[in-house]
Design an enzyme around this catalytic site. Sequence first.
Site, PDB file in Angstrom:
ATOM      1  N   GLU A 256     -28.204  22.887  32.434  1.00 30.54           N
ATOM      2  CA  GLU A 256     -29.481  22.816  31.710  1.00 30.54           C
ATOM      3  C   GLU A 256     -30.193  21.594  32.254  1.00 30.54           C
ATOM      4  O   GLU A 256     -29.827  20.464  31.925  1.00 30.54           O
ATOM      5  CB  GLU A 256     -29.233  22.682  30.200  1.00 30.54           C
ATOM      6  CG  GLU A 256     -28.521  23.869  29.572  1.00 30.54           C
ATOM      7  CD  GLU A 256     -29.334  25.146  29.563  1.00 30.54           C
ATOM      8  OE1 GLU A 256     -30.566  25.082  29.747  1.00 30.54           O
ATOM      9  OE2 GLU A 256     -28.736  26.219  29.401  1.00 30.54           O
ATOM     10  N   CYS A 290     -36.758  18.062  27.453  1.00 26.66           N
ATOM     11  CA  CYS A 290     -36.871  18.898  28.661  1.00 26.66           C
ATOM     12  C   CYS A 290     -37.899  19.996  28.420  1.00 26.66           C
ATOM     13  O   CYS A 290     -38.500  20.503  29.350  1.00 26.66           O
ATOM     14  CB  CYS A 290     -35.520  19.488  29.023  1.00 26.66           C
ATOM     15  SG  CYS A 290     -34.768  20.333  27.627  1.00 26.66           S
TER      16      CYS A 290
HETATM   17  P1  NAD Z   1     -29.372  12.137  33.696  1.00 23.70           P
HETATM   18  O1  NAD Z   1     -29.185  13.290  34.623  1.00 23.70           O
HETATM   19  O2  NAD Z   1     -29.641  10.810  34.252  1.00 23.70           O
HETATM   20  O3  NAD Z   1     -28.057  11.948  32.816  1.00 23.70           O
HETATM   21  C1  NAD Z   1     -27.486  13.040  32.113  1.00 23.70           C
HETATM   22  C2  NAD Z   1     -26.004  12.812  32.000  1.00 23.70           C
HETATM   23  O4  NAD Z   1     -25.446  12.794  33.303  1.00 23.70           O
HETATM   24  C3  NAD Z   1     -25.616  11.491  31.342  1.00 23.70           C
HETATM   25  O5  NAD Z   1     -24.477  11.723  30.545  1.00 23.70           O
HETATM   26  C4  NAD Z   1     -25.256  10.613  32.526  1.00 23.70           C
HETATM   27  O6  NAD Z   1     -24.299   9.639  32.209  1.00 23.70           O
HETATM   28  C5  NAD Z   1     -24.651  11.640  33.454  1.00 23.70           C
HETATM   29  N1  NAD Z   1     -24.662  11.258  34.858  1.00 23.70           N
HETATM   30  C6  NAD Z   1     -25.542  10.463  35.525  1.00 23.70           C
HETATM   31  N2  NAD Z   1     -25.181  10.371  36.820  1.00 23.70           N
HETATM   32  C7  NAD Z   1     -24.061  11.121  36.965  1.00 23.70           C
HETATM   33  C8  NAD Z   1     -23.226  11.442  38.074  1.00 23.70           C
HETATM   34  N3  NAD Z   1     -23.461  10.962  39.298  1.00 23.70           N
HETATM   35  N4  NAD Z   1     -22.174  12.251  37.863  1.00 23.70           N
HETATM   36  C9  NAD Z   1     -21.924  12.746  36.629  1.00 23.70           C
HETATM   37  N5  NAD Z   1     -22.670  12.499  35.556  1.00 23.70           N
HETATM   38  C10 NAD Z   1     -23.736  11.693  35.722  1.00 23.70           C
HETATM   39  O7  NAD Z   1     -30.448  12.610  32.643  1.00 23.70           O
HETATM   40  P2  NAD Z   1     -30.999  11.802  31.383  1.00 23.70           P
HETATM   41  O8  NAD Z   1     -31.974  10.816  31.881  1.00 23.70           O
HETATM   42  O9  NAD Z   1     -29.877  11.333  30.500  1.00 23.70           O
HETATM   43  O10 NAD Z   1     -31.706  12.977  30.568  1.00 23.70           O
HETATM   44  C11 NAD Z   1     -32.967  13.395  30.857  1.00 23.70           C
HETATM   45  C12 NAD Z   1     -32.927  14.657  31.703  1.00 23.70           C
HETATM   46  O11 NAD Z   1     -32.188  15.674  31.038  1.00 23.70           O
HETATM   47  C13 NAD Z   1     -34.301  15.222  31.904  1.00 23.70           C
HETATM   48  O12 NAD Z   1     -34.463  15.652  33.229  1.00 23.70           O
HETATM   49  C14 NAD Z   1     -34.324  16.413  30.953  1.00 23.70           C
HETATM   50  O13 NAD Z   1     -35.243  17.415  31.295  1.00 23.70           O
HETATM   51  C15 NAD Z   1     -32.930  16.884  31.026  1.00 23.70           C
HETATM   52  N6  NAD Z   1     -32.593  17.702  29.846  1.00 23.70           N
HETATM   53  C16 NAD Z   1     -32.488  19.043  30.005  1.00 23.70           C
HETATM   54  C17 NAD Z   1     -32.223  19.846  28.905  1.00 23.70           C
HETATM   55  C18 NAD Z   1     -32.094  21.327  29.068  1.00 23.70           C
HETATM   56  O14 NAD Z   1     -31.556  21.946  28.168  1.00 23.70           O
HETATM   57  N7  NAD Z   1     -32.574  21.916  30.147  1.00 23.70           N
HETATM   58  C19 NAD Z   1     -32.066  19.270  27.642  1.00 23.70           C
HETATM   59  C20 NAD Z   1     -32.180  17.892  27.515  1.00 23.70           C
HETATM   60  C21 NAD Z   1     -32.450  17.106  28.640  1.00 23.70           C
END
Ligand code: NAD
Length: 482
Positions: A256, A290
Amino acid sequence: MTTASTLPTGTPTGMLIGGEWSSGSEQLDVVDPATLSVLASVADAGVADGRDAVGAAADAFPAWAALSGRERGEILRSAYELMTAELEDCVRLIVLENGKAWSDAMGEARYAAEFFRWFSEEAVRIEGGFREAPGGDKTIITDHRPVGVAYLITPWNFPAAMATRKLAPAMAAGCTTVLKPAEQTPLTALWVAHVLERAGAPAGVVNVVNTSQPGPVSEAILADPRVATLSFTGSTPVGKILLSQTAQRVVTSSMELGGNAPFLVLEGADVDAAVEGAMVAKMRNGGAACTAANRFYVHASLVEDFSSRFRQALAAMKIGPGIDTGNELGAMVSVDERDKIAGLLATAEDEGGRIDAVSDAPGDGAFIAPHVVHGVQHGSTLTRIEVFGPVAPIVTFEDTDDAIRMANDTEFGLISYVYGADKGVGITVGRQLQTGMVAIDRGVVSDAAAPFGGMKESGLGREGGFHGIHEFLETQYLGITW
Ligand code: NAD
């Protein structure tokens, strides 16, 4: 009214592995973005802790998978009851560590609890199939089995709902789990895990590793042959890194990812209704969703009226700490996130947008006022990337086909919003939009009973609805000669 700004009594701050809470050797500070003060220090898991969590989930899997759907469902139902009874604790944690407004956090906590209820009901409705082969030589039986240990990664913007949207279907399917919450917002996830423990989830079914090193910890977890599936919610760039890691072991993954939602106000639309929808689609969670409307395409005949009424509604919002229940726009999750949004506004101005800060934000804390950006050109930065904040860029169009073309002109495909002259127009246009979800005459569509997910680079798979549980099930076919 201002509510207590302390953590609810008994909020766990450890990591949870095999039913044991431990504080670990390192600590990770959780900051309240409204005050920039440290709320709590939680255990900071390392690579070895991640592997231990996988071990605990693998050990717990056979017994959990062997329970009946009814037994698993009843534990989820108890979690729903407990969470609902203690909803205010959950709301307070979300507000304190994420910064959002109290009413937004209340909406999230209710939505989050709903996944426990919905999947408690789905746990007993996993269908199989039975039919004769067309050639008449055998009977085809199809069955669904839990895939095994599920690794769940969640973002900071919905710390409760993203956790329950994954935990509930995984547990209903018979999978055991390792949850890795975002480092900014681990407390809510720990609280949710504690609810599941108290609801009767056996040790090892839910493990939680908070970590300041998501990259190395996740890489080690995904390389572990005991992990059968990944469910990730977060940004598209991180999703792509994780997909390349899951490819190494051909592990299934549900993604997602990011959005870039267009909000279309077509010729003949009801402007009052469109403004009401825009306020929800843009401002729920302070724009950090999102699903947030990221760019507004408004017909030339309505643009003046829409822009001025939208501006007026935005200017009336009360901004301040979410812990004061009267505030409607809280803080961004961090100063970095606030500054990133301010940087995007500067870029928009350089690109010819007219920036309109509709009110003032408090000086302390990670606050930013709502902004309307007028005269935006399709193709400029604000229409291309996910803003994730209270910024509304407005693009004017003359022709509906042009609006559809611009709406689809993005690598993202999560959700779009349509206000047309009538429902027929909304549905006809909605079907031409390349997004997994389309909101017609409304500003929000998320529902535990509906399939949530995106097309294109917004993701793979669906969460919620009848579909969500299948992300955690494997199909097996038995060919039988009687
Ligand atoms: P992010 O991708 O920076 O982080 C998300 C998660 O991934 C966190 O738990 C983070 O610790 C982890 N993460 C970061 N780097 C990683 C790596 N190299 N390996 C494994 N895990 C890692 O996103 P964010 O800033 O926390 O959230 C915002 C983003 O999430 C936006 O792009 C938003 O659109 C998206 N989002 C999507 C949905 C959906 O259902 N489509 C819902 C909510 C948020």
